[in-house]
Design a protein around this motif. Structure first.
Motif, PDB file in Angstrom:
ATOM      1  N   SER A 170       0.816  -1.217   0.000  1.00 24.26           N
ATOM      2  CA  SER A 170       0.000   0.000   0.000  1.00 24.26           C
ATOM      3  C   SER A 170       0.848   1.264   0.000  1.00 24.26           C
ATOM      4  O   SER A 170       0.319   2.360  -0.135  1.00 24.26           O
ATOM      5  N   ASP A 171       2.157   1.105   0.156  1.00 22.40           N
ATOM      6  CA  ASP A 171       3.083   2.257   0.127  1.00 22.40           C
ATOM      7  C   ASP A 171       3.968   2.128  -1.113  1.00 22.40           C
ATOM      8  O   ASP A 171       4.938   1.361  -1.120  1.00 22.40           O
ATOM      9  N   PRO A 172       3.662   2.865  -2.195  1.00 21.48           N
ATOM     10  CA  PRO A 172       4.427   2.695  -3.439  1.00 21.48           C
ATOM     11  C   PRO A 172       5.896   3.093  -3.308  1.00 21.48           C
ATOM     12  O   PRO A 172       6.757   2.532  -3.989  1.00 21.48           O
ATOM     13  N   VAL A 173       6.193   4.041  -2.428  1.00 23.73           N
ATOM     14  CA  VAL A 173       7.596   4.444  -2.249  1.00 23.73           C
ATOM     15  C   VAL A 173       8.397   3.300  -1.646  1.00 23.73           C
ATOM     16  O   VAL A 173       9.495   2.968  -2.097  1.00 23.73           O
ATOM     17  N   LEU A 174       7.821   2.659  -0.607  1.00 26.82           N
ATOM     18  CA  LEU A 174       8.496   1.515   0.011  1.00 26.82           C
ATOM     19  C   LEU A 174       8.634   0.374  -0.981  1.00 26.82           C
ATOM     20  O   LEU A 174       9.704  -0.261  -1.080  1.00 26.82           O
ATOM     21  N   GLU A 175       7.587   0.125  -1.746  1.00 27.43           N
ATOM     22  CA  GLU A 175       7.647  -0.950  -2.741  1.00 27.43           C
ATOM     23  C   GLU A 175       8.765  -0.695  -3.743  1.00 27.43           C
ATOM     24  O   GLU A 175       9.532  -1.614  -4.094  1.00 27.43           O
ATOM     25  N   ASP A 176       8.886   0.527  -4.188  1.00 36.01           N
ATOM     26  CA  ASP A 176       9.923   0.854  -5.154  1.00 36.01           C
ATOM     27  C   ASP A 176      11.312   0.651  -4.550  1.00 36.01           C
ATOM     28  O   ASP A 176      12.218   0.128  -5.222  1.00 36.01           O
ATOM     29  N   ARG A 177      11.492   1.034  -3.295  1.00 36.53           N
ATOM     30  CA  ARG A 177      12.799   0.860  -2.653  1.00 36.53           C
ATOM     31  C   ARG A 177      13.148  -0.617  -2.522  1.00 36.53           C
ATOM     32  O   ARG A 177      14.303  -1.014  -2.705  1.00 36.53           O
ATOM     33  N   LEU A 178      12.160  -1.453  -2.215  1.00 38.21           N
ATOM     34  CA  LEU A 178      12.421  -2.892  -2.089  1.00 38.21           C
ATOM     35  C   LEU A 178      12.780  -3.504  -3.438  1.00 38.21           C
ATOM     36  O   LEU A 178      13.634  -4.401  -3.513  1.00 38.21           O
ATOM     37  N   ARG A 179      12.155  -3.024  -4.500  1.00 37.30           N
ATOM     38  CA  ARG A 179      12.523  -3.510  -5.842  1.00 37.30           C
ATOM     39  C   ARG A 179      13.958  -3.109  -6.171  1.00 37.30           C
ATOM     40  O   ARG A 179      14.704  -3.876  -6.786  1.00 37.30           O
ATOM     41  N   GLN A 180      14.342  -1.927  -5.754  1.00 38.11           N
ATOM     42  CA  GLN A 180      15.721  -1.485  -5.990  1.00 38.11           C
ATOM     43  C   GLN A 180      16.713  -2.369  -5.240  1.00 38.11           C
ATOM     44  O   GLN A 180      17.770  -2.727  -5.785  1.00 38.11           O
ATOM     45  N   VAL A 181      16.388  -2.708  -3.988  1.00 39.45           N
ATOM     46  CA  VAL A 181      17.260  -3.589  -3.214  1.00 39.45           C
ATOM     47  C   VAL A 181      17.393  -4.933  -3.917  1.00 39.45           C
ATOM     48  O   VAL A 181      18.503  -5.474  -4.076  1.00 39.45           O
ATOM     49  N   ARG A 182      16.258  -5.468  -4.371  1.00 39.47           N
ATOM     50  CA  ARG A 182      16.304  -6.762  -5.052  1.00 39.47           C
ATOM     51  C   ARG A 182      17.134  -6.694  -6.325  1.00 39.47           C
ATOM     52  O   ARG A 182      18.029  -7.526  -6.553  1.00 39.47           O
ATOM     53  N   ASP A 183      16.863  -5.701  -7.146  1.00 40.90           N
ATOM     54  CA  ASP A 183      17.521  -5.636  -8.446  1.00 40.90           C
ATOM     55  C   ASP A 183      19.023  -5.399  -8.326  1.00 40.90           C
ATOM     56  O   ASP A 183      19.810  -5.834  -9.175  1.00 40.90           O
ATOM     57  N   ALA A 184      19.424  -4.747  -7.225  1.00 40.29           N
ATOM     58  CA  ALA A 184      20.856  -4.468  -7.051  1.00 40.29           C
ATOM     59  C   ALA A 184      21.622  -5.702  -6.588  1.00 40.29           C
ATOM     60  O   ALA A 184      22.863  -5.721  -6.682  1.00 40.29           O
ATOM     61  N   HIS A 185      20.916  -6.723  -6.130  1.00 41.44           N
ATOM     62  CA  HIS A 185      21.606  -7.870  -5.530  1.00 41.44           C
ATOM     63  C   HIS A 185      21.016  -9.207  -6.002  1.00 41.44           C
ATOM     64  O   HIS A 185      20.987 -10.174  -5.250  1.00 41.44           O
ATOM     65  N   LEU A 186      20.610  -9.261  -7.264  1.00 45.60           N
ATOM     66  CA  LEU A 186      19.934 -10.465  -7.755  1.00 45.60           C
ATOM     67  C   LEU A 186      20.782 -11.719  -7.590  1.00 45.60           C
ATOM     68  O   LEU A 186      20.286 -12.761  -7.142  1.00 45.60           O
ATOM     69  N   MET A 187      22.054 -11.658  -7.943  1.00 45.05           N
ATOM     70  CA  MET A 187      22.874 -12.859  -7.887  1.00 45.05           C
ATOM     71  C   MET A 187      23.036 -13.354  -6.457  1.00 45.05           C
ATOM     72  O   MET A 187      22.919 -14.555  -6.177  1.00 45.05           O
ATOM     73  N   VAL A 188      23.281 -12.448  -5.524  1.00 41.62           N
ATOM     74  CA  VAL A 188      23.440 -12.841  -4.124  1.00 41.62           C
ATOM     75  C   VAL A 188      22.163 -13.465  -3.593  1.00 41.62           C
ATOM     76  O   VAL A 188      22.194 -14.492  -2.901  1.00 41.62           O
ATOM     77  N   LEU A 189      21.029 -12.856  -3.910  1.00 41.89           N
ATOM     78  CA  LEU A 189      19.756 -13.382  -3.426  1.00 41.89           C
ATOM     79  C   LEU A 189      19.510 -14.785  -3.962  1.00 41.89           C
ATOM     80  O   LEU A 189      18.917 -15.626  -3.269  1.00 41.89           O
ATOM     81  N   ARG A 190      19.981 -15.058  -5.200  1.00 41.32           N
ATOM     82  CA  ARG A 190      19.722 -16.368  -5.790  1.00 41.32           C
ATOM     83  C   ARG A 190      20.749 -17.411  -5.347  1.00 41.32           C
ATOM     84  O   ARG A 190      20.434 -18.591  -5.303  1.00 41.32           O
ATOM     85  N   THR A 191      21.965 -16.992  -4.989  1.00 41.38           N
ATOM     86  CA  THR A 191      23.004 -17.973  -4.692  1.00 41.38           C
ATOM     87  C   THR A 191      23.282 -18.158  -3.204  1.00 41.38           C
ATOM     88  O   THR A 191      23.825 -19.200  -2.797  1.00 41.38           O
ATOM     89  N   GLU A 192      22.932 -17.171  -2.384  1.00 43.19           N
ATOM     90  CA  GLU A 192      23.246 -17.275  -0.962  1.00 43.19           C
ATOM     91  C   GLU A 192      22.020 -17.513  -0.073  1.00 43.19           C
ATOM     92  O   GLU A 192      22.156 -18.021   1.038  1.00 43.19           O
ATOM     93  N   LEU A 193      20.842 -17.139  -0.545  1.00 43.00           N
ATOM     94  CA  LEU A 193      19.639 -17.236   0.271  1.00 43.00           C
ATOM     95  C   LEU A 193      18.686 -18.299  -0.276  1.00 43.00           C
ATOM     96  O   LEU A 193      18.720 -18.623  -1.474  1.00 43.00           O
ATOM     97  N   GLY A 194      17.856 -18.839   0.603  1.00 43.68           N
ATOM     98  CA  GLY A 194      16.842 -19.807   0.184  1.00 43.68           C
ATOM     99  C   GLY A 194      17.405 -21.100  -0.369  1.00 43.68           C
ATOM    100  O   GLY A 194      16.796 -21.728  -1.240  1.00 43.68           O
ATOM    101  N   GLN A 195      18.564 -21.531   0.150  1.00 44.81           N
ATOM    102  CA  GLN A 195      19.231 -22.704  -0.405  1.00 44.81           C
ATOM    103  C   GLN A 195      18.707 -24.021   0.161  1.00 44.81           C
ATOM    104  O   GLN A 195      18.877 -25.068  -0.456  1.00 44.81           O
TER     105      GLN A 195
END
Length: 955
Positions: A170-195
């Motif tokens: 419900s907060d578009p500013v927060l949503e946008d910031r979270l997308r930025q965090v994700r997009d800046a660290h895609l490889m780490v999120l895929r290789t280090e987390l959720g293993q």
């Protein structure tokens, strides 16, 4: 001016200094919100006063993430509404303070349940479970709290309430910031987390990945209160299997069990839990549990495997098929398969009590969390466990691993020497090496319950600098000013900062009166038994009655233990034995002793209260109720010694104004009615009867043996009819009955009011009067359960150096035990009546009601045993000023409603004088002692009964 009630008193703050971890923080204030607006006001006030904010549910965190030195928001007491159950969508909409079992109970009528179920499911809150990404024994089928989360409402530091879910915010500013965090660290999120399933350490940023639906609700799970306050949750419900079977598999050792665990992750399997023989040894070291675990199959390591199906037969067949396959493969030594609820519950109790059991090792040593929830990919678990045991050995430490073996998660308590500088240094050294070990096995510092203060500092061991940077960016998106739970996950506090049992603690000098034989004679060690697992906050069982009524942490066994520990520490609570905070916390303790047996580590708050009251009032004027109730045995003897005085006392008390005056002078609760005294005591009746028999020359035809009847104060002076019935029953069974030659007393009333010197004195005098009986090894029959427990348990703690005390403890039996073991002619008819039975809390805690039930069954009495524990009167407790409302509320839980609704033929049974008084004053019905029921049955003929029923009396 805020309308929110901030609790800033030291009593409350001391109760909240810790959770179930080794860490301690004294909060500035505690608030228990009723509404969302309360939380908003609380955050505004905290910001104005510079308080950081920590959220707390059941306070069962083992990582120290539910404590803080600012404002603690406790949602468990009031903010706990179940807003909606949607059986079609299979979801529930709830407030964060809803207890896990309460949600499961609400979903059960629809054939649904909430999947995550940690061992603390009877008292942990769903909000806390989501915050720590808790799992539980069924996670192999239903996953973690994150995986069962649909959406959340969260309040941020500025008071805004936002809603987040899968690909929605419900907060578009927060949503946008979270997308930025994700997009800046895609490889780490895929290789280090959720293993692997139990990789819970850090933030679960992998849920932001496109392939995971950019799920902002699931990523919020496991944030440990560092990003905002959960105000509402929508969680997924799952279909419960129609029937289950439990297969307990026995292996040669815990390593073989761990190696087999991942092979059992298959459809239809709901749990794969593991433990080793060292856990069973710890359980058997507990008093009264020496034979625990006899239901387990042969082996040195076990897996609990639950299977579900449409019917019990199908579930049982599936379990037996699994067992047969494993046996053919030579993987297991033995097995047990059960389909009945009671049998399965008995086996599960061993596993679920583990978190408490292993806080004390088999040798009595203390064991602590710290390396509590590590996890590795399940296929690596056996090797990890071998290395973990070796690491313990190299450090000279002991610990007992157990846990969710099907998912590679291990619970472990270790005997760190946290009371010294060297011990804390050894703690850090071990934890650092353990973190490196789990990293080598591709694992996670935490497999559930979060990192908290116990592991956050170690996140660089398992994650790259980039991953840690992503965590910091995520935290800043929600909480840029580090307002929420600072020191956890990001900018972590050192793991050895603020350890509760740590070095340098100033304990004032004290020599306890009780022996504290299980704690090396140390009152400090006794209070340290409480590690905060919180079973005292549960509605299951009879512990802790005052908490069940007030829902106040201060009035839980854990809260009292925390305040006692703070008193002994001398930093926040500085007045020692004169502490008014400790007195306040102990005031509503009923001394029911339920905690001494139901608490996994046998905290005995009744004894701690007696010890505290002794020191608190030593050399000082006591409340009048302590004199009036504590010295009741002596008052009763005076009335007996003066002819006609008992009748005169009763006559005076029969005038209401006179009764009110007596109560005022004696410091008795004004709303209570006074008890009356028997004109003829049991001793006088017995002596007169014996003289008459002697004069008439009557002798029983056959005397089996001689037994001594204990003429306790209440039976002798207030309810001699119970003693008379017991004499007649025992003689009908062929016994010769004798009474002690001199005055005897168990010292109960002095003990419960903390007058321990007098309690010891009367106990010693009683032992003097029993010299002959003890030398003859006579059975000593007790009629009043509280007195019986004093003679079998407390006397050896108060007179540890008197061998006669142990001798007496070994000779005392209850009437039910004697009758149940009777192997001669049965002189009783069949009563054939229903009954309601209130078991005395002391008997339930430190005795057994099994013989009573055996006798009642033999009499044909169908007995409904009250399951809520203490009746609420609890001896002097219910007569002390300020306790009436709590006392009555306890009776209204179950006892009073059932007595009021009983049929005309229904008996009301209560062996305790206090219990009978509570029933009479609360319902107007007279309850009976077992002796009275048995005496009535002596005149019965088969198929009929002449036992007087519970009838209304003047109240």
């Amino acid at each position: 001016m805020t309308s929110v009630a901030f609790r800033t008193d030291l009593t409350t703050r001391a109760a909240y200094v810790s959770d179930a971890s080794i860490y301690r923080r004294v909060p500035a204030a505690v608030v228990e919100p009723h509404t969302v607006e309360d939380i908003r006001e609380a955050l505004r006030t905290a910001a104005e006063r510079g308080w950081p904010v920590t959220c707390r549910g059941g306070g069962t965190s083992v990582a120290g993430n539910a404590i803080g030195d600012g404002l603690v928001i406790d949602t468990s007491r009031y903010f706990n509404e179940i807003l909606q159950i949607d059986p079609q969508a299979r979801t529930a909409r709830i407030r964060p303070g809803v207890v896990c079992d309460a949600l499961r109970d609400a979903a059960a009528p629809f054939g649904l349940t909430y999947g995550p179920d940690p061992s603390t499911h009877s008292r942990c809150t769903v909000g806390g479970m989501v915050a720590n990404n808790a799992c539980g024994s069924h996670s192999v089928a239903w996953g973690t709290a994150a995986e069962n989360l649909v959406s959340l409402k969260v309040m941020l530091a500025d008071g805004r309430e936002i809603e987040i879910g899968a690909d929605s915010c419900s907060d578009p500013v927060l949503e946008d910031r979270l997308r930025q965090v994700r997009d800046a660290h895609l490889m780490v999120l895929r290789t280090e987390l959720g293993q692997f399933p139990r990789q819970v350490s850090g933030y679960g940023l992998h849920y932001l990945l496109p392939e995971n639906g950019f799920d902002m609700a699931k990523v919020f799970a496991g944030t440990e209160g560092t990003c905002g306050v959960i105000t509402e949750l929508t969680v997924r419900l799952v279909e419960r299997p129609q029937a289950t079977a439990l297969a307990v598999l026995g292996f040669a050792d815990v390593f073989d069990a761990a190696a087999a665990a991942p092979l059992l992750r298959r459809p239809g399997v709901y749990t794969v839990e593991g433990m080793g023989a060292d856990l069973l040894a710890a359980l058997r070291s507990r008093p009264g549990r020496e034979t625990a675990g006899s239901e387990l199959p042969e082996g040195g390591g076990w897996l609990y495997v639950e299977l579900g199906a449409g019917t019990a037969d199908e579930a049982g067949d599936a379990a037996r098929s699994l067992v047969d396959a494993l046996m053919r493969e030579g993987r297991i030594l033995d097995s047990v398969v059960v389909t009945g609820h009671d049998e399965a519950r008995a086996l599960w109790t061993i596993r679920e009590a583990s978190a408490g059991i292993v806080t004390r090792l088999p040798d009595g040593g203390e064991a602590w969390p710290g390396w509590e929830d590590s996890a590795v990919p399940p296929e690596h678990l056996a090797d990890y466990l071998r290395d973990l045991y070796a690491l313990l050995g190299r450090h000279g430490l002991q610990g007992i691993p157990f846990g969710h073996f099907g998912e590679g998660c291990v619970h472990l308590r270790i005997d760190f020497g946290l009371g010294t500088e060297d011990g804390v240094a050894g703690y850090r050294s071990f934890i650092e090496e353990a973190a490196a070990l789990v990293a080598r096995h591709g694992g996670s510092l935490s497999g559930e319950h979060g990192d908290g203060r116990a592991r956050s500092e170690l996140l660089p061991v398992i994650y790259s600098a980039e991953a840690l940077g992503a965590f910091a960016e995520f935290k800043a998106a929600f909480d840029p000013d580090n307002f929420f739970n600072p020191g956890v996950l990001v900018d972590a506090e050192p793991i050895d900062q603020g350890i509760r049992p740590g070095p340098g603690i100033r304990h004032f000098d004290l020599t306890p009166v009780h022996a504290f034989s299980r704690d090396g004679g140390s009152f400090v060690s006794a209070t340290n038994r409480c590690v905060g697992v919180g079973l005292c906050r549960s509605d299951v069982g009879s512990m802790c009655p005052s908490y069940q009524v007030t829902r106040d942490e201060v009035h839980s066994t854990r809260g009292r233990a925390r305040i006692l520990a703070e008193m002994l520490r001398g930093e926040s609570v500085t007045d020692g034995w004169q502490s008014k905070e400790t007195l306040e916390a102990l005031d509503l303790c009923l001394s029911c002793k339920a905690c001494s047996s139901e608490c996994p580590v046998n905290v005995d708050m009744a004894t701690y209260k007696a010890e505290f009251l002794y020191h608190h009032y030593k050399g000082r004027l006591r409340p009048m109720a302590h004199y009036a109730m504590g010295w009741l045995p002596l008052t009763s003897r005076v009335l007996e010694a003066i002819p006609g005085s008992a009748r005169l006392a009763n006559w005076i008390l029969g005038f209401r104004p006179a009764e009110e005056l007596v109560k005022r002078l004696a410091g008795i609760e004004p709303k209570r009615r006074m008890i009356h005294f028997a004109p003829v005591t049991l001793r006088k009746w017995f002596a007169k009867r014996a003289a008459a028999i002697e004069a008439e020359g009557e002798r029983p035809a056959v005397v089996r043996s001689t037994v001594m009847l204990w003429p306790d104060t209440l039976t002798n002076f207030n309810a001699p009819d119970v003693g008379q019935a017991a004499v007649e029953v025992l003689e009908a069974l062929g016994y010769r009955v004798v009474l002690p030659q001199g005055q005897v007393c168990c010292g109960l009333t002095w003990h419960s009011t903390g007058q321990l010197d007098m309690a010891k004195k009367v106990m010693s005098q009683s032992l003097d009067a029993l010299e002959e009986a003890l030398s003859q090894n006579l059975p000593i029959v007790g009629l009043e359960p509280s007195c019986t427990v004093m003679l079998t348990h407390e006397i050896t703690e108060l007179l540890p150096d008197d061998p006669r005390a142990a001798q007496l403890a070994g000779r005392v039996v209850t009437l039910a035990e004697l009758v149940a073991e009777h192997d001669g002619a049965w002189p009783f008819g069949v009563v054939d009546a229903p009954a309601i039975s209130q078991v005395h809390c002391h008997q339930e805690a430190q005795g057994t009601y099994d013989p009573d039930m055996a006798v009642l069954r033999k009499l044909g009495i169908d007995t409904d045993v009250i399951g809520s524990g203490c009746c609420g009167l609890a001896g002097n407790f219910g007569f002390e000023p300020g306790h009436f409302e709590v006392s009555q509320a306890l009776g209204e839980r179950e006892l009073f409603p059932k007595v009021r609704a009983k049929g005309e033929s229904t008996l009301v049974l209560a062996d305790g004088f206090s219990c009978r008084t509570q029933v009479q004053q609360g319902t107007g019905v007279r309850a009976q002692h077992l002796a009275e029921v048995l005496r009535g049955a002596l005149s019965s003929e088969a198929g009929g009964q002449s036992v007087p029923q519970g009838v209304p009396v003047e109240g």
